[in-house]
Design a protein around this motif. Structure first.
Motif, short mmCIF file in Angstrom:
data_model
loop_
_atom_site.label_atom_id
_atom_site.label_comp_id
_atom_site.label_asym_id
_atom_site.label_seq_id
_atom_site.Cartn_x
_atom_site.Cartn_y
_atom_site.Cartn_z
N ALA A 13 -8.73 0.21 85.58
CA ALA A 13 -9.35 -0.16 86.87
C ALA A 13 -10.58 0.70 87.16
N VAL A 14 -10.48 1.99 86.88
CA VAL A 14 -11.62 2.89 87.08
C VAL A 14 -12.75 2.51 86.12
N GLU A 15 -12.41 2.27 84.86
CA GLU A 15 -13.40 1.89 83.84
C GLU A 15 -14.15 0.62 84.23
N LYS A 16 -13.47 -0.32 84.87
CA LYS A 16 -14.07 -1.60 85.26
C LYS A 16 -14.69 -1.55 86.66
N ASP A 17 -14.78 -0.35 87.24
CA ASP A 17 -15.37 -0.16 88.58
C ASP A 17 -14.68 -0.98 89.66
N CYS A 18 -13.38 -1.09 89.57
CA CYS A 18 -12.61 -1.79 90.61
C CYS A 18 -12.50 -0.89 91.84
N THR A 19 -12.33 -1.51 92.98
CA THR A 19 -12.04 -0.75 94.19
C THR A 19 -10.60 -0.27 94.08
N ILE A 20 -10.39 1.02 94.29
CA ILE A 20 -9.08 1.62 94.15
C ILE A 20 -8.51 1.92 95.54
N ILE A 21 -7.34 1.37 95.79
CA ILE A 21 -6.61 1.64 97.02
C ILE A 21 -5.28 2.23 96.61
N GLY A 22 -5.10 3.51 96.89
CA GLY A 22 -3.85 4.19 96.58
C GLY A 22 -2.85 3.91 97.68
N VAL A 23 -1.68 3.39 97.31
CA VAL A 23 -0.65 3.07 98.30
C VAL A 23 0.47 4.09 98.18
N ASN A 24 0.68 4.83 99.26
CA ASN A 24 1.73 5.85 99.29
C ASN A 24 3.08 5.19 99.59
N LEU A 25 3.92 5.12 98.59
CA LEU A 25 5.23 4.49 98.75
C LEU A 25 6.13 5.26 99.72
N ASN A 26 5.81 6.53 99.95
CA ASN A 26 6.60 7.34 100.88
C ASN A 26 6.16 7.14 102.33
N GLY A 27 5.18 6.26 102.58
CA GLY A 27 4.74 5.95 103.93
C GLY A 27 3.71 6.91 104.51
N SER A 28 3.29 7.88 103.74
CA SER A 28 2.33 8.87 104.22
C SER A 28 0.95 8.24 104.44
N LYS A 29 0.28 8.69 105.51
CA LYS A 29 -1.09 8.25 105.78
C LYS A 29 -2.10 9.23 105.19
N LYS A 30 -1.62 10.25 104.55
CA LYS A 30 -2.48 11.29 103.99
C LYS A 30 -2.60 11.15 102.47
N PHE A 31 -3.60 11.79 101.92
CA PHE A 31 -3.74 11.87 100.46
C PHE A 31 -2.63 12.79 99.95
N ASP A 32 -1.84 12.30 99.00
CA ASP A 32 -0.70 13.05 98.47
C ASP A 32 -1.05 13.54 97.06
N GLU A 33 -1.56 14.76 97.00
CA GLU A 33 -2.04 15.31 95.74
C GLU A 33 -0.94 15.41 94.68
N GLU A 34 0.28 15.69 95.10
CA GLU A 34 1.38 15.85 94.14
C GLU A 34 1.79 14.54 93.48
N ARG A 35 1.72 13.44 94.21
CA ARG A 35 2.21 12.16 93.69
C ARG A 35 1.11 11.23 93.19
N THR A 36 -0.13 11.59 93.41
CA THR A 36 -1.23 10.72 93.01
C THR A 36 -1.61 10.98 91.55
N PRO A 37 -1.67 9.94 90.74
CA PRO A 37 -2.12 10.14 89.35
C PRO A 37 -3.52 10.76 89.32
N ARG A 38 -3.71 11.75 88.49
CA ARG A 38 -4.99 12.47 88.38
C ARG A 38 -6.18 11.53 88.18
N VAL A 39 -5.97 10.45 87.47
CA VAL A 39 -7.07 9.55 87.13
C VAL A 39 -7.70 8.89 88.36
N ILE A 40 -6.97 8.84 89.49
CA ILE A 40 -7.57 8.25 90.69
C ILE A 40 -7.85 9.28 91.78
N CYS A 41 -7.79 10.56 91.43
CA CYS A 41 -8.14 11.62 92.38
C CYS A 41 -9.64 11.85 92.37
N ASP A 42 -10.21 12.03 93.54
CA ASP A 42 -11.62 12.39 93.72
C ASP A 42 -12.59 11.39 93.09
#
Length: 83
Positions: A13-42
């Motif tokens: 998805a990153v390689e194809k320049d797709c819009t990335i929307i990270g969905v927190n399955l735990n319901g958090s409205k914040k960026f979850d650094e521990e659970r987010t795959p590194r490839v979609i961080c920053d």
């Protein structure tokens, strides 16, 4: 065993320049650094809780930024009736 497929899908998805929307399955409205795959961080993605209304909004309206991890403010959730 599922992690490698999540990472692979995110890399493509990153390689194809797709819009990335990270969905927190735990319901958090914040960026979850521990659970987010590194490839979609920053990479300019937005992160939202697992709620249909905000996911729909992000799919229809979010434009990727150059860098960073973005979230919607609490006041925005209130305006959508999610508080």
């Amino acid at each position: 065993y599922k992690y490698k497929y999540v990472r692979w899908e995110a890399e493509i998805a990153v390689e194809k320049d797709c819009t990335i929307i990270g969905v927190n399955l735990n319901g958090s409205k914040k960026f979850d650094e521990e659970r987010t795959p590194r490839v979609i961080c920053d990479i300019g993605a937005v992160f939202v809780p697992f709620k249909p209304k905000i996911i729909k909004y992000a799919l229809e309206n979010y434009k990727m930024k150059e860098r960073g991890n973005f979230v919607y403010q609490d006041s925005f959730y209130k305006s959508l009736g999610l508080e």
